[in-house]
Design a protein around this motif. Sequence first.
Motif, PDB file in Angstrom:
ATOM      1  N   THR A   1       1.474  -3.477  -4.275  1.00 54.92           N
ATOM      2  CA  THR A   1       0.464  -4.483  -3.944  1.00 54.92           C
ATOM      3  C   THR A   1       1.068  -5.633  -3.144  1.00 54.92           C
ATOM      4  O   THR A   1       0.348  -6.532  -2.708  1.00 54.92           O
TER       5      THR A   1
ATOM      6  N   LYS B   1       0.329  -1.411  -8.657  1.00 54.25           N
ATOM      7  CA  LYS B   1      -0.813  -1.013  -9.476  1.00 54.25           C
ATOM      8  C   LYS B   1      -0.806   0.508  -9.613  1.00 54.25           C
ATOM      9  O   LYS B   1      -0.063   1.213  -8.916  1.00 54.25           O
TER      10      LYS B   1
ATOM     11  N   HIS C   1       0.803  -1.225   0.000  1.00 55.51           N
ATOM     12  CA  HIS C   1       0.000   0.000   0.000  1.00 55.51           C
ATOM     13  C   HIS C   1       0.838   1.278   0.000  1.00 55.51           C
ATOM     14  O   HIS C   1       0.269   2.373  -0.061  1.00 55.51           O
TER      15      HIS C   1
END
Length: 270
Positions: free
Chosen positions: A210, A170, A53
């Motif tokens: 991720t 991502k 994250h």
Amino acid sequence: QEDKLRYCSKLYTGLGQESWKSLLPPKDVVLKPQRLWSVDAAAPVARQHIAVHDVIEMAPALVVSRHVVENTAVASLAFFWEDWWPKQQQALHDLKMAGHIRVQNPELPDRMMIHHDEDLEEEEEEFLQKAELNEFDFQDVAVVPLAGSLGLVRRVGKRSSSGLLSANCKLEVVSVSGVQKKKKQGKEEEEEEEGGGGDGKGLVLQLVATQEIEVGQEIRLNMPNSGTWEEMDLLLHALETTGQLIPPYLHEQMENYAQQQDSASWGGEL
């Protein structure tokens, strides 16, 4: 300090110390060796440990007519509508509806520029009217990252394979004002909302981890390659001409693209 830790780029790409020294920089160039790695990093890698994250890198992005970047070296660095995941497409749609996205210098499609017949006059007029009102179809535009090394991050496709080619990050699409501040437990915290809100105009791409990424590990994005073989070849020559390092994956992507085209040709002949 917290902003620095959260938002400064966590990836490294470019020349290492030995390659830099071999270039014999002028005496008036101040070199800080601690800023350079000991080895070259032709493709973006993690410069530090990255947790799940974590924002790896942020880059402002320009939304331009697809026809501006097609058949250029920039096409391999851009993102097109078919490249995005559904969640990203929805975020782009929301940003457009909120007035955060404006297409820069829209150009007429090639077929309108080449064929000036009466059948296309009405369509051309409609296109120009939409451009004036900033009404556009996302299929007709490209999103181009403008800073950092985000555009050069290796893209391994939406179907993440096992082993070395699995994705570890991502993209999130937010507005300039998409970072909203909240006060919680007496401490100021930042909260990103994909799609964003507020009054700030403009588009920002956030590269988000991720999975945990170790120092020196290649950054790999869960999105497909955008360029054709010809466009990747243009990028290759542009990097060579400007003396930049060539990401090893670029040759692999060109070979894979050529093989796919050959397979498609053979399939069509059967």
